[in-house]
Design a protein around this motif. Structure first.
Motif, short mmCIF file in Angstrom:
data_model
loop_
_atom_site.label_atom_id
_atom_site.label_comp_id
_atom_site.label_asym_id
_atom_site.label_seq_id
_atom_site.Cartn_x
_atom_site.Cartn_y
_atom_site.Cartn_z
N ILE A 85 -24.05 18.32 -48.79
CA ILE A 85 -23.72 17.32 -47.77
C ILE A 85 -23.72 15.93 -48.38
CG2 ILE A 85 -24.51 16.27 -45.60
CD1 ILE A 85 -25.66 19.07 -44.87
N LEU A 86 -24.72 15.62 -49.21
CA LEU A 86 -24.81 14.32 -49.87
C LEU A 86 -23.59 14.05 -50.75
CD1 LEU A 86 -26.43 11.76 -50.56
CD2 LEU A 86 -27.61 13.10 -52.33
N LYS A 87 -23.16 15.04 -51.50
CA LYS A 87 -21.99 14.88 -52.35
C LYS A 87 -20.75 14.54 -51.52
CE LYS A 87 -19.07 17.24 -55.68
NZ LYS A 87 -18.54 18.52 -56.06
N GLY A 88 -20.55 15.25 -50.40
CA GLY A 88 -19.42 14.96 -49.52
C GLY A 88 -19.49 13.56 -48.94
N GLY A 111 -30.07 15.43 -36.69
CA GLY A 111 -31.30 14.68 -36.47
C GLY A 111 -31.81 13.95 -37.70
N ALA A 112 -33.12 14.04 -37.94
CA ALA A 112 -33.76 13.33 -39.05
C ALA A 112 -33.20 13.78 -40.40
CB ALA A 112 -35.27 13.54 -39.01
N ARG A 113 -32.87 15.06 -40.53
CA ARG A 113 -32.29 15.56 -41.78
C ARG A 113 -30.99 14.81 -42.10
NH1 ARG A 113 -28.79 20.86 -42.54
NH2 ARG A 113 -28.54 20.83 -44.79
N GLY A 114 -30.08 14.74 -41.14
CA GLY A 114 -28.82 14.04 -41.36
C GLY A 114 -29.01 12.56 -41.65
N LEU A 115 -29.96 11.95 -40.96
CA LEU A 115 -30.26 10.54 -41.18
C LEU A 115 -30.79 10.30 -42.59
CD1 LEU A 115 -30.42 7.72 -39.92
CD2 LEU A 115 -32.71 8.31 -39.12
N ASN A 116 -31.70 11.14 -43.05
CA ASN A 116 -32.25 10.98 -44.40
C ASN A 116 -31.20 11.18 -45.48
OD1 ASN A 116 -34.85 10.39 -43.52
ND2 ASN A 116 -35.42 12.54 -43.40
N ILE A 117 -30.27 12.11 -45.27
CA ILE A 117 -29.23 12.34 -46.28
C ILE A 117 -28.31 11.13 -46.37
CG2 ILE A 117 -27.28 13.79 -46.96
CD1 ILE A 117 -28.71 16.14 -45.53
N ILE A 118 -27.89 10.59 -45.24
CA ILE A 118 -26.96 9.46 -45.31
C ILE A 118 -27.63 8.22 -45.90
CG2 ILE A 118 -27.25 8.50 -42.99
CD1 ILE A 118 -24.11 8.22 -43.01
N LYS A 119 -28.93 8.06 -45.69
CA LYS A 119 -29.64 6.94 -46.32
C LYS A 119 -29.54 7.02 -47.83
CE LYS A 119 -33.18 5.90 -42.85
NZ LYS A 119 -34.63 5.96 -42.58
N MET A 120 -29.57 8.25 -48.37
CA MET A 120 -29.43 8.42 -49.82
C MET A 120 -28.01 8.14 -50.28
SD MET A 120 -31.78 11.73 -50.74
CE MET A 120 -31.15 12.83 -49.48
N ALA A 121 -27.03 8.35 -49.42
CA ALA A 121 -25.62 8.19 -49.81
C ALA A 121 -25.17 6.73 -49.81
CB ALA A 121 -24.73 9.00 -48.87
N LEU A 122 -25.78 5.90 -48.99
CA LEU A 122 -25.35 4.51 -48.87
C LEU A 122 -25.55 3.75 -50.18
CD1 LEU A 122 -26.68 3.64 -45.31
CD2 LEU A 122 -24.30 3.91 -46.01
N ASN A 123 -24.66 2.78 -50.41
CA ASN A 123 -24.80 1.92 -51.58
C ASN A 123 -24.56 0.48 -51.17
OD1 ASN A 123 -21.96 1.22 -51.82
ND2 ASN A 123 -21.63 3.31 -52.54
N ASP A 124 -24.75 -0.44 -52.10
CA ASP A 124 -24.63 -1.86 -51.78
C ASP A 124 -23.21 -2.32 -51.51
OD1 ASP A 124 -27.36 -2.25 -51.98
OD2 ASP A 124 -27.28 -2.79 -54.09
N GLY A 125 -22.21 -1.50 -51.82
CA GLY A 125 -20.82 -1.92 -51.66
C GLY A 125 -20.27 -1.75 -50.26
N ILE A 126 -21.05 -1.18 -49.34
CA ILE A 126 -20.54 -0.92 -48.00
C ILE A 126 -21.72 -0.92 -47.03
CG2 ILE A 126 -20.72 1.60 -48.15
CD1 ILE A 126 -17.93 1.69 -46.74
N GLU A 127 -21.45 -1.39 -45.82
CA GLU A 127 -22.49 -1.44 -44.79
C GLU A 127 -22.33 -0.24 -43.87
OE1 GLU A 127 -25.71 -3.13 -42.81
OE2 GLU A 127 -24.72 -4.00 -44.55
N GLY A 128 -23.39 0.51 -43.67
CA GLY A 128 -23.34 1.66 -42.78
C GLY A 128 -24.21 1.44 -41.55
N VAL A 129 -23.65 1.61 -40.38
CA VAL A 129 -24.41 1.58 -39.13
C VAL A 129 -24.50 3.03 -38.68
CG1 VAL A 129 -24.49 0.75 -36.75
CG2 VAL A 129 -23.51 -0.70 -38.56
#
Length: 145
Positions: A85-88, A111-129
């Motif tokens: 999921i993180l790779k995608g 839930g929390a699983r999906g939230l934790n994975i996307i936190k790992m995917a985010l980088n400084d080049g884009i803002e995620g809400v």
């Protein structure tokens, strides 16, 4: 190069002339003109589900069977490991950045699983809400048609 436009500048849209050198705004003169262009630094994708990005082929089935409780999407998310999921997600974020998307709103399943994975995917080049809900269904199955 000079472009007369509605310009998103310092957090507001203004009318004026932008001076561009090598694809960068180097100066902005605010004027009261009738511009025919809109110039922004980037775009916002207001509705994403990038946790699904690892799914490469989607069957041609009804919406209820596809995204309803126990449907294809839910089964795929439950059977995928976090690394897949993180790779995608990271692939989708890189694609958005290449297309000059500067921010996105993501509707996160799992839930929390999906939230934790996307936190790992985010980088400084884009803002995620990130918007999420509990991991179990909280809606009436009959609402999905």
């Amino acid at each position: 190069m000079k472009i007369t436009a509605h310009v998103f500048y310092n957090g507001k849209y203004r009318k004026g002339t932008v001076h561009i050198d090598r694809d960068r705004i180097v100066d902005f003169n605010e004027e009261y003109i009738n511009p025919k262009y809109v110039l922004t630094e980037g775009f916002v994708n207001a509705h994403t589900h990038i946790g699904d990005s690892f799914i490469k082929e989607v069957p041609r089935i009804g919406i209820k069977e596809l995204v309803g409780p126990g449907g294809f999407k839910q089964r795929m998310l439950e059977s995928a490991d976090d690394k897949m999921i993180l790779k995608g997600m990271r692939e989708s974020i890189r694609l958005m950045q290449r297309e000059n998307i500067r921010a996105f709103f993501d509707f996160r399943e799992s839930g929390a699983r999906g939230l934790n994975i996307i936190k790992m995917a985010l980088n400084d080049g884009i803002e995620g809400v990130i918007l999420t809900r509990p991991s179990g269904p909280v809606y009436n199955e009959n609402e999905i048609e």
